[in-house]
Design a protein around this motif. Structure first.
Motif, PDB file in Angstrom:
ATOM      1  N   GLN A  10      -7.793   5.573  10.663  1.00  0.00           N
ATOM      2  CA  GLN A  10      -8.406   6.898  10.578  1.00  0.00           C
ATOM      3  C   GLN A  10      -9.906   6.778  10.839  1.00  0.00           C
ATOM      4  O   GLN A  10     -10.556   5.840  10.379  1.00  0.00           O
ATOM      5  CB  GLN A  10      -8.157   7.519   9.210  1.00  0.00           C
ATOM      6  CG  GLN A  10      -6.680   7.697   8.873  1.00  0.00           C
ATOM      7  CD  GLN A  10      -6.492   8.209   7.461  1.00  0.00           C
ATOM      8  OE1 GLN A  10      -6.471   9.419   7.213  1.00  0.00           O
ATOM      9  NE2 GLN A  10      -6.359   7.292   6.522  1.00  0.00           N
TER      10      GLN A  10
ATOM     11  N   ASN B 213       2.504   4.907   0.992  1.00  0.00           N
ATOM     12  CA  ASN B 213       2.786   5.485   2.304  1.00  0.00           C
ATOM     13  C   ASN B 213       1.566   6.215   2.835  1.00  0.00           C
ATOM     14  O   ASN B 213       0.812   6.837   2.083  1.00  0.00           O
ATOM     15  CB  ASN B 213       3.967   6.449   2.224  1.00  0.00           C
ATOM     16  CG  ASN B 213       5.277   5.730   2.001  1.00  0.00           C
ATOM     17  OD1 ASN B 213       5.777   5.650   0.878  1.00  0.00           O
ATOM     18  ND2 ASN B 213       5.854   5.204   3.066  1.00  0.00           N
ATOM     19  N   SER B 214       1.377   6.121   4.149  1.00  0.00           N
ATOM     20  CA  SER B 214       0.236   6.783   4.774  1.00  0.00           C
ATOM     21  C   SER B 214       0.368   8.293   4.636  1.00  0.00           C
ATOM     22  O   SER B 214       1.464   8.830   4.451  1.00  0.00           O
ATOM     23  CB  SER B 214       0.151   6.400   6.255  1.00  0.00           C
ATOM     24  OG  SER B 214       1.303   6.827   6.951  1.00  0.00           O
ATOM     25  N   SER B 215      -0.763   8.961   4.728  1.00  0.00           N
ATOM     26  CA  SER B 215      -0.758  10.420   4.582  1.00  0.00           C
ATOM     27  C   SER B 215      -1.757  11.034   5.535  1.00  0.00           C
ATOM     28  O   SER B 215      -2.679  10.371   6.007  1.00  0.00           O
ATOM     29  CB  SER B 215      -1.106  10.810   3.137  1.00  0.00           C
ATOM     30  OG  SER B 215      -2.413  10.376   2.807  1.00  0.00           O
TER      31      SER B 215
ATOM     32  N   GLY C 148      -6.728   2.648   7.705  1.00  0.00           N
ATOM     33  CA  GLY C 148      -5.462   3.152   8.241  1.00  0.00           C
ATOM     34  C   GLY C 148      -5.591   3.758   9.613  1.00  0.00           C
ATOM     35  O   GLY C 148      -4.908   4.743   9.923  1.00  0.00           O
TER      36      GLY C 148
ATOM     37  N   PHE D 228      -6.601  10.780  13.196  1.00  0.00           N
ATOM     38  CA  PHE D 228      -5.628  10.092  12.355  1.00  0.00           C
ATOM     39  C   PHE D 228      -4.346   9.848  13.147  1.00  0.00           C
ATOM     40  O   PHE D 228      -4.030  10.583  14.090  1.00  0.00           O
ATOM     41  CB  PHE D 228      -5.319  10.936  11.111  1.00  0.00           C
ATOM     42  CG  PHE D 228      -4.904  12.354  11.417  1.00  0.00           C
ATOM     43  CD1 PHE D 228      -3.578  12.684  11.672  1.00  0.00           C
ATOM     44  CD2 PHE D 228      -5.850  13.360  11.471  1.00  0.00           C
ATOM     45  CE1 PHE D 228      -3.204  13.989  11.950  1.00  0.00           C
ATOM     46  CE2 PHE D 228      -5.493  14.674  11.773  1.00  0.00           C
ATOM     47  CZ  PHE D 228      -4.160  14.980  12.013  1.00  0.00           C
TER      48      PHE D 228
ATOM     49  N   LYS E 124       4.718  10.820   7.457  1.00  0.00           N
ATOM     50  CA  LYS E 124       5.655   9.829   7.986  1.00  0.00           C
ATOM     51  C   LYS E 124       6.794   9.558   7.013  1.00  0.00           C
ATOM     52  O   LYS E 124       7.931   9.333   7.437  1.00  0.00           O
ATOM     53  CB  LYS E 124       4.899   8.536   8.308  1.00  0.00           C
ATOM     54  CG  LYS E 124       3.995   8.633   9.516  1.00  0.00           C
ATOM     55  CD  LYS E 124       3.438   7.266   9.894  1.00  0.00           C
ATOM     56  CE  LYS E 124       2.634   7.328  11.168  1.00  0.00           C
ATOM     57  NZ  LYS E 124       2.131   6.008  11.591  1.00  0.00           N
TER      58      LYS E 124
ATOM     59  N   GLU F 251       8.109   6.396   8.101  1.00  0.00           N
ATOM     60  CA  GLU F 251       7.880   5.233   7.248  1.00  0.00           C
ATOM     61  C   GLU F 251       8.869   5.256   6.096  1.00  0.00           C
ATOM     62  O   GLU F 251       9.014   6.302   5.436  1.00  0.00           O
ATOM     63  CB  GLU F 251       6.464   5.250   6.665  1.00  0.00           C
ATOM     64  CG  GLU F 251       5.367   4.861   7.617  1.00  0.00           C
ATOM     65  CD  GLU F 251       4.007   4.911   6.939  1.00  0.00           C
ATOM     66  OE1 GLU F 251       3.032   4.493   7.566  1.00  0.00           O
ATOM     67  OE2 GLU F 251       3.935   5.375   5.777  1.00  0.00           O
TER      68      GLU F 251
ATOM     69  N   PRO G  96       2.239  13.071   2.800  1.00  0.00           N
ATOM     70  CA  PRO G  96       2.956  11.905   3.348  1.00  0.00           C
ATOM     71  C   PRO G  96       3.878  12.292   4.503  1.00  0.00           C
ATOM     72  O   PRO G  96       5.104  12.309   4.370  1.00  0.00           O
ATOM     73  CB  PRO G  96       3.729  11.380   2.143  1.00  0.00           C
ATOM     74  CG  PRO G  96       4.001  12.588   1.308  1.00  0.00           C
ATOM     75  CD  PRO G  96       2.794  13.492   1.494  1.00  0.00           C
TER      76      PRO G  96
ATOM     77  N   LYS H  67       0.846  -1.188   0.000  1.00  0.00           N
ATOM     78  CA  LYS H  67       0.000   0.000   0.000  1.00  0.00           C
ATOM     79  C   LYS H  67       0.880   1.236   0.000  1.00  0.00           C
ATOM     80  O   LYS H  67       1.994   1.218   0.550  1.00  0.00           O
ATOM     81  CB  LYS H  67      -0.924   0.010   1.225  1.00  0.00           C
ATOM     82  CG  LYS H  67      -1.895  -1.164   1.261  1.00  0.00           C
ATOM     83  CD  LYS H  67      -2.749  -1.125   2.512  1.00  0.00           C
ATOM     84  CE  LYS H  67      -3.753  -2.279   2.510  1.00  0.00           C
ATOM     85  NZ  LYS H  67      -3.084  -3.591   2.533  1.00  0.00           N
TER      86      LYS H  67
END
Length: 862
Positions: free
Chosen positions: A699, A65-67, A697, A767, A74, A133, A72, A63
């Motif tokens: 969230q 990178n988280s945002s 995620g 989040f 992390k 991350e 983004p 997946k």
């Protein structure tokens, strides 16, 4: 020295600014190799239609990178870390001259600084890597694995001939790409005939009676989830129909269809198999058919030493139960048998076992029980043994806290409670608690002393049944965990407000029809509040006093009114009304027209006097209320649920009915008195609704709405302060402090603003940021108003839908740190729409940190 710290403070601010600029200006491709592609997005197309289902998207192995709101965070934190923070340090150590000095312990101050700096850089980099991350670089092996997962998923839905593939689509920017997964389903397979092969005749009979509830039906598209649900349904069905030892592993299905052969015939035959019971204790692995079992004998072992001398055990038969004990039986037999839901000669039901566990635990007298079922040789008769181990007779709890509030600079609070179990032999619980606090006043003008103090205590007794003169078991059976609570308490405050003393007594009943539903009735809630120091009113409510003092300013230079003002201690002092004599006399003479003022000032003074009278009078509340709560949350990790609470309360109705029987005394306002105090009379309703949506995620979108209305009538023209509504604070509209907002479009006219109508709406986006640190963006809307009461200020009164324009809006950001057992919360709220302002000044006025409201709280606000 002050200049030095000022410079350091400026450098700290500049450093923080540079860090923020580094994060937001960081190159996301900094640590992506030349031949690598950063994954930016996954797209899933099933038969050319885009899929947004969270379950299916969760099958993808890789997946992006988280945002946070598309940024983004992390990834950029990770990119800030140095690749090899030790390199400069190692080079320095390897240099001969430096190595010789190190060996001689002759490191200079500059070198020591460099050494420390190197370690700091290393620690800083490790920290950034830990909370950040690494870039998600496309790995084709993981992509192929994701395709296999998608194919397997749709196989489980009956699309056995589906095919999957993927395509890497490079973006316009170099080293970035998205992956498009495509699945072609083809025709699904359909369940045709359903046959059964059940080895036990008794199970076969039970199955036939409940076959209509099957999740697997003829003509239905094949879905593996339905077969799983059907296995669970049958297991529960058999275990609640007498088969105490039924094993879910005894159920399997045969599917008759060659799905590898291409054919237009998509029908498949299903055979249900239920095998015999397989004993795990039998070394010969003998199988035996399942049988329906009944409770032949029910034994309750009531708190005795199982390892002790069995010769000293006694047996008491009560209500077809055998109560086995040693010495003296400490519990009334009915208290024990009421907690057991097994009945002699009845068939075994797993539901009765679960209810027995819950009820015994709910008694708060025994530890978690042990229940044993011993079958006879025919497997049709059970000897049921319930082993009970008592909790300690007494428990002591001590607590100590440090507190801070708008009244106290700092304070300490302590409490102690003693719990006594099985008080009257019926598993009753008695809780006696005491509490106290002492603190330093934040404003010495609020009182004659510098310290505040509070002392209180409560006596609470809980009965594990509905305590009424008639039997309620037919309406509220014991499996609903009924309880009766009787409590009485008192509280004394010193130098807090008007030095209140309160007495309260509550008789309540609560029960839980299911794990999600709870009901509570307070049949009698009596509260008496006495203001010990009403003369301190104008010291506590400073805004009210300032408004009164402004009216008095026009008379301060007139000698005939000098008796209302306190003596000047300095020639530069401004005359102010003396408290309480001058202020009270000034108000009284304005209202009786002895002091001439304008009609507007007289209306203001009348409003001030009404508020003073209301907040200094003693309150007596005889109330009855009912609360119904439903919560769909299935566990602590369930982030997608709803919850609502409905409450209806009536006060004074019972006393009002007695007016024709008992000749109540009346005061000058015609109010009925009980113990020389007018009792409150009102009707109050509340509706509180909470909804959480998980959006992936970790969230969450969280929403809350609250509406409350209290209408005074009969013996009251307003709501007691202790039962009224306020707005603002850490769990409400976080852009205003508690009691600061409203009522209506008024602008902080009182120190403690309250009213009898409230509307609150809250929306929050939660989040993860890094590790246990969480973030939130929120919007809070709401206000309070007066309606159907004695308020005369039109700006504070709710007049209809047009008054909804007075809803205040606060927006802000929050930080949370999750300590597992609780969450520490800091929220910063900004006044986005302030109804107290005029025109365009209502929007974003004072939208800055200086005028923001900072709220600290424990756990989430809703």
């Amino acid at each position: 020295m002050s200049g030095y710290f000022g410079v350091r403070g400026n450098w700290a601010k500049i450093g923080l600014l540079l860090l923020l600029l580094s994060i937001f200006g960081c190159n996301t491709l900094k640590k992506v190799g030349e031949d690598e592609l950063l994954l930016t997005k996954n797209i899933i197309l099933v038969d050319e239609e885009k899929v947004t289902n969270a379950e299916i998207k969760g099958l993808i192995t890789q997946k992006p990178n988280s945002s946070v709101l598309g940024y983004p965070l992390k990834l950029n934190l990770y990119n800030l870390a140095k690749e090899n923070p030790d390199s400069s340090f190692q080079d320095w150590l390897n240099r001969k001259e430096k190595r010789e000095k190190r060996l001689k312990n002759l490191l200079s101050e500059k070198q020591v600084y460099r050494l420390q700096e190197s370690f700091l850089v290393k620690g800083y980099s490790e920290f950034l890597k830990r909370i950040g991350e690494p870039p998600v670089v496309i790995d084709t092996s993981k992509t192929s694995k994701s395709v296999s997962k998608l194919e397997s998923y749709y196989n489980s839905k009956g699309y056995f001939n589906n095919t999957g593939e993927y395509e890497i689509i490079e973006g316009k920017k170099v080293k970035k790409a998205q992956i498009e997964y495509r699945v072609t389903l083809n025709k699904p397979y359909i369940v045709d005939t359903i046959q059964k092969n059940i080895t036990s005749p008794e199970l076969d009979s039970i199955y036939n009676q409940a076959v209509k509830g099957s999740f697997v039906k003829q003509g239905q598209q094949f879905d593996l989830d339905n077969f799983t649900l059907e296995r669970e349904r049958l297991t529960a069905l058999f275990r609640n129909s007498g088969v105490y030892n039924f094993q879910e592993s005894s159920i399997n299905y045969n599917i008759f269809r060659d799905t590898t052969q291409a054919s237009d015939d998509q029908l498949m035959d299903v055979e249900l198999n239920i095998r015999k019971f397989r004993s795990t204790n039998d070394t010969t692995d003998t199988n035996m058919p399942y049988k329906v079992a009944r409770h032949r004998k029910i034994n309750i072992y009531a708190d005795y030493d199982l390892n002790g001398n069995s010769d000293s055990l006694k047996t008491l038969e009560y209500d077809n139960h055998n109560i086995i004990y040693s010495g003296k039986l400490r519990y009334r037999p009915k208290a024990l048998t009421d907690a057991i839901f097994f009945e002699k000669d009845s068939i075994y039901r797993d539901l009765d076992r679960i209810r027995t566990y819950r009820q015994i635990t709910n008694l708060n007298t025994f530890k978690y029980p042990n229940i044993e079922f011993i079958p006879d040789s025919t497997q049709t008769q059970l000897e049921t043994n319930i082993y009970l181990a008592a909790k300690p007779k007494y428990s002591l709890n001590l607590n100590f806290d440090v507190t801070h509030s708008n009244i106290q600079q700092v304070g300490t609070a302590f409490s102690a409670s003693v719990i006594t179990r099985n008080v009257f032999g019926g598993a009753e619980t008695l809780n006696i608690s005491a509490r106290g606090s002492i603190g330093l006043l934040s404003d010495a003008s609020l009182s004659d002393g510098n310290f505040t103090s509070e002392l209180g205590g409560d006596v609470n007794i809980t009965f594990p049944r509905i305590w009424l003169p008639f039997n309620t078991e037919g309406i509220i059976p014991y499996y609903m965990l009924p309880q009766t609570r009787l409590s009485a308490g008192t509280n004394f405050q010193r130098n807090i407000g008007l030095d209140k003393q309160s007495l309260n007594s509550i008789l309540s009943f609560n029960w839980t029809p299911s794990e999600r539903l709870k009901n509570n009735i307070e049949l009698l809630n009596v509260e008496f509040v006495r203001n010990v120091n009403p003369d301190n009113f104008y010291n506590v409510y400073r805004n009210t006093f300032s408004n009164l003092n402004r009216v008095a300013d026009q008379f301060q230079d007139d000698p005939q009114y000098s008796q209302y003002f306190r003596p000047l201690e300095d020639v530069d002092d401004e005359p102010v009304l003396s408290i309480p004599t001058g202020a009270n006399g000034f108000v009284r003479n304005i209202l009786n027209d002895s002091i001439p003022v304008s009609a507007e000032d007289k209306e203001l003074v009348n409003s001030i006097e009404e508020r003073r009278r209301r907040l200094t009078e003693n309150n007596l509340i005889f109330a009855t209320n009912f609360t119904h709560t439903k919560n769909s949350k299935s566990g602590i990790n369930d982030l997608d649920f709803y919850q609502y609470r409905i409450k209806v309360e009536s006060a004074g109705a019972m006393l009002s009915l007695l007016t024709n029987v008992i000749p109540f005394n009346k005061n000058d306002n015609g109010q009925n008195l009980v113990f020389s105090v007018p009792y409150s009379q009102y009707v109050k309703t509340e509706f509180d609704y909470i909804r959480h949506w998980e959006i992936g995620g970790s969230q969450v979108i969280a929403f809350r709405s609250f509406t409350g209305l209290a209408i005074p009538y009969g013996n009251s023209d307003n709501i007691p302060f202790v039962r009224s509504y306020f707005a603002g604070g850490s769990n409400d509209n976080r852009a205003w402090n508690a009691y600061e907002l409203g009522p209506g479009k008024t602008d902080n006219i009182n120190d403690f603003n309250e009213a009898n109508l409230k509307i609150a709406l809250n929306l929050e986006y939660r989040f993860p940021i890094a590790g246990d640190v969480k973030g939130a963006l929120f919007a809070d809307a709401g206000n309070i108003w007066n309606v159907f009461d004695s308020e005369t200020n039109p700006d504070a009164i709710f007049t209809g839908f047009s008054s909804l324009g007075d809803l205040a809006l606060g927006t802000g950001v929050g930080l949370r740190y999750d300590f597992t057992y609780f969450v520490f919360r800091l929220d910063v709220g900004f006044k986005t729409y302030n109804p107290a302002k005029d025109g365009s000044a209502r929007w974003f006025d004072g939208y800055n940190f200086k005028q923001a409201a900072f709220n600290i709280g424990i756990n989430y606000p809703f």
